[in-house]
Design a protein around this motif. Structure first.
Motif, mmCIF file in Angstrom:
data_model
loop_
_atom_site.group_PDB
_atom_site.id
_atom_site.type_symbol
_atom_site.label_atom_id
_atom_site.label_comp_id
_atom_site.label_asym_id
_atom_site.label_seq_id
_atom_site.Cartn_x
_atom_site.Cartn_y
_atom_site.Cartn_z
ATOM 1 N N VAL A 124 0.754 -1.558 -0.439
ATOM 2 C CA VAL A 124 0.569 0.540 -0.352
ATOM 3 C C VAL A 124 0.814 1.672 0.296
ATOM 4 N N VAL A 125 1.070 1.530 -1.449
ATOM 5 C CA VAL A 125 1.751 3.388 -1.458
ATOM 6 C C VAL A 125 1.117 4.950 -0.821
ATOM 7 N N ALA A 126 -0.116 4.066 -0.980
ATOM 8 C CA ALA A 126 -0.633 6.316 -0.614
ATOM 9 C C ALA A 126 -2.730 5.353 -0.090
ATOM 10 N N THR A 127 -3.408 6.322 0.426
ATOM 11 C CA THR A 127 -4.189 5.612 0.881
ATOM 12 C C THR A 127 -5.554 7.640 1.044
ATOM 13 N N GLY A 128 -6.185 7.307 0.713
ATOM 14 C CA GLY A 128 -6.717 8.918 -0.459
ATOM 15 C C GLY A 128 -8.574 8.733 -0.418
ATOM 16 N N THR A 129 -8.469 9.227 -1.019
ATOM 17 C CA THR A 129 -10.383 9.463 -1.578
ATOM 18 C C THR A 129 -10.025 8.699 -2.584
ATOM 19 N N ARG A 130 -11.526 8.085 -2.919
ATOM 20 C CA ARG A 130 -11.323 7.573 -4.593
ATOM 21 C C ARG A 130 -10.842 8.459 -5.993
ATOM 22 N N GLU A 131 -10.576 9.464 -6.181
ATOM 23 C CA GLU A 131 -10.411 10.258 -7.061
ATOM 24 C C GLU A 131 -9.065 10.541 -7.196
ATOM 25 N N GLU A 132 -8.215 10.572 -6.010
ATOM 26 C CA GLU A 132 -6.968 10.662 -5.348
ATOM 27 C C GLU A 132 -6.503 9.601 -6.275
ATOM 28 N N ILE A 133 -7.084 8.007 -5.118
ATOM 29 C CA ILE A 133 -6.349 6.924 -6.236
ATOM 30 C C ILE A 133 -6.261 6.270 -7.664
ATOM 31 N N GLU A 134 -7.495 6.880 -7.896
ATOM 32 C CA GLU A 134 -7.252 6.359 -9.628
ATOM 33 C C GLU A 134 -6.992 7.200 -10.072
ATOM 34 N N ARG A 135 -6.268 8.857 -9.696
ATOM 35 C CA ARG A 135 -4.547 9.946 -10.713
ATOM 36 C C ARG A 135 -3.960 8.771 -9.855
ATOM 37 N N HIS A 136 -3.964 8.037 -9.281
ATOM 38 C CA HIS A 136 -2.304 8.043 -9.170
ATOM 39 C C HIS A 136 -2.157 6.581 -9.393
ATOM 40 N N VAL A 137 -4.191 5.657 -9.613
ATOM 41 C CA VAL A 137 -3.290 4.882 -10.260
ATOM 42 C C VAL A 137 -2.493 4.905 -11.713
ATOM 43 N N ILE A 138 -3.435 6.023 -12.307
ATOM 44 C CA ILE A 138 -3.108 6.119 -13.686
ATOM 45 C C ILE A 138 -1.530 6.595 -13.985
ATOM 46 N N ALA A 139 -1.217 7.643 -13.002
ATOM 47 C CA ALA A 139 0.148 7.985 -13.337
ATOM 48 C C ALA A 139 1.443 6.715 -12.778
ATOM 49 N N MET A 140 1.071 5.751 -12.001
ATOM 50 C CA MET A 140 2.046 4.431 -11.990
ATOM 51 C C MET A 140 1.626 3.867 -13.221
ATOM 52 N N HIS A 141 0.941 3.823 -13.984
ATOM 53 C CA HIS A 141 0.777 2.559 -15.061
ATOM 54 C C HIS A 141 1.843 3.445 -16.771
ATOM 55 N N GLY A 142 1.713 5.050 -16.360
ATOM 56 C CA GLY A 142 1.955 6.023 -16.801
ATOM 57 C C GLY A 142 3.782 5.899 -16.522
ATOM 58 N N PHE A 143 4.617 5.281 -15.114
ATOM 59 C CA PHE A 143 5.546 5.131 -15.020
ATOM 60 C C PHE A 143 5.898 3.509 -15.557
ATOM 61 N N GLY A 144 4.673 2.919 -15.905
ATOM 62 C CA GLY A 144 5.069 1.629 -16.363
ATOM 63 C C GLY A 144 4.779 0.343 -15.027
ATOM 64 N N LEU A 145 4.619 1.459 -14.375
ATOM 65 C CA LEU A 145 4.399 -0.207 -13.252
ATOM 66 C C LEU A 145 3.169 -0.431 -12.430
ATOM 67 N N TRP A 146 2.862 -1.899 -11.741
ATOM 68 C CA TRP A 146 1.224 -3.290 -11.617
ATOM 69 C C TRP A 146 0.217 -1.712 -10.947
ATOM 70 N N ALA A 147 -0.348 -1.082 -10.930
ATOM 71 C CA ALA A 147 -1.170 -1.104 -10.102
ATOM 72 C C ALA A 147 -2.156 -1.165 -9.642
ATOM 73 N N THR A 148 -3.256 -0.664 -8.482
ATOM 74 C CA THR A 148 -4.814 -1.192 -8.648
ATOM 75 C C THR A 148 -5.010 -0.193 -6.983
ATOM 76 N N LEU A 149 -6.414 -0.090 -6.991
ATOM 77 C CA LEU A 149 -6.928 0.329 -5.645
ATOM 78 C C LEU A 149 -8.046 -0.347 -5.220
ATOM 79 N N GLN A 150 -8.338 0.299 -3.699
ATOM 80 C CA GLN A 150 -8.486 -1.526 -3.118
ATOM 81 C C GLN A 150 -9.538 -0.408 -2.130
ATOM 82 N N GLN A 151 -10.575 -0.014 -2.031
ATOM 83 C CA GLN A 151 -11.116 -0.015 -0.641
ATOM 84 C C GLN A 151 -11.117 0.009 0.467
ATOM 85 N N GLN A 152 -10.044 0.080 1.741
ATOM 86 C CA GLN A 152 -10.294 -0.139 2.871
ATOM 87 C C GLN A 152 -10.891 -0.560 3.510
ATOM 88 N N SER A 153 -11.179 -1.866 4.318
ATOM 89 C CA SER A 153 -12.182 -2.645 4.886
ATOM 90 C C SER A 153 -12.399 -2.110 6.881
#
Length: 100
Positions: A71-100
């Motif tokens: 888990v590299v960052a935590t935030g709102t869904r919108e923030e984490i979606e932006r981070h996922v897109i950025a990580m994909h842009g860097f060529g990393l595998w990234a996903t988002l998951q809601q905390q339980s």
């Protein structure tokens, strides 16, 4: 007599309350281990994109490498979606998951 305007809730405060209710549980950014990217590159991304100090970036990179994900960052869904897109842009595998 009618209500004074000071007794009525302000529209801005109602919007803030509605936004808080919609946020709900935070979301996590998961970065996954892959056979392509060098550990030094992943560490550099964590430092340059997120601004993590060297020690935090190294710890996160080692967690990704040794445990398969971190888990590299935590935030709102919108923030984490932006981070996922950025990580994909860097060529990393990234996903988002809601905390339980």
């Amino acid at each position: 007599m009618g209500r004074h305007s000071s007794e009525q809730p302000e529209a801005g405060s109602l919007l803030q309350e509605a936004a808080l209710l919609q946020v709900g549980r935070p979301w996590n950014l998961l970065v996954w281990n892959d056979p392509v990217n060098l550990m030094s590159y992943v560490e550099w991304i964590f430092r340059s994109y997120f601004g993590y100090p060297d020690s935090v970036a190294t710890e996160l990179m080692l967690t990704v490498h040794n445990e398969g994900r971190a888990v590299v960052a935590t935030g709102t869904r919108e923030e984490i979606e932006r981070h996922v897109i950025a990580m994909h842009g860097f060529g990393l595998w990234a996903t988002l998951q809601q905390q339980s």
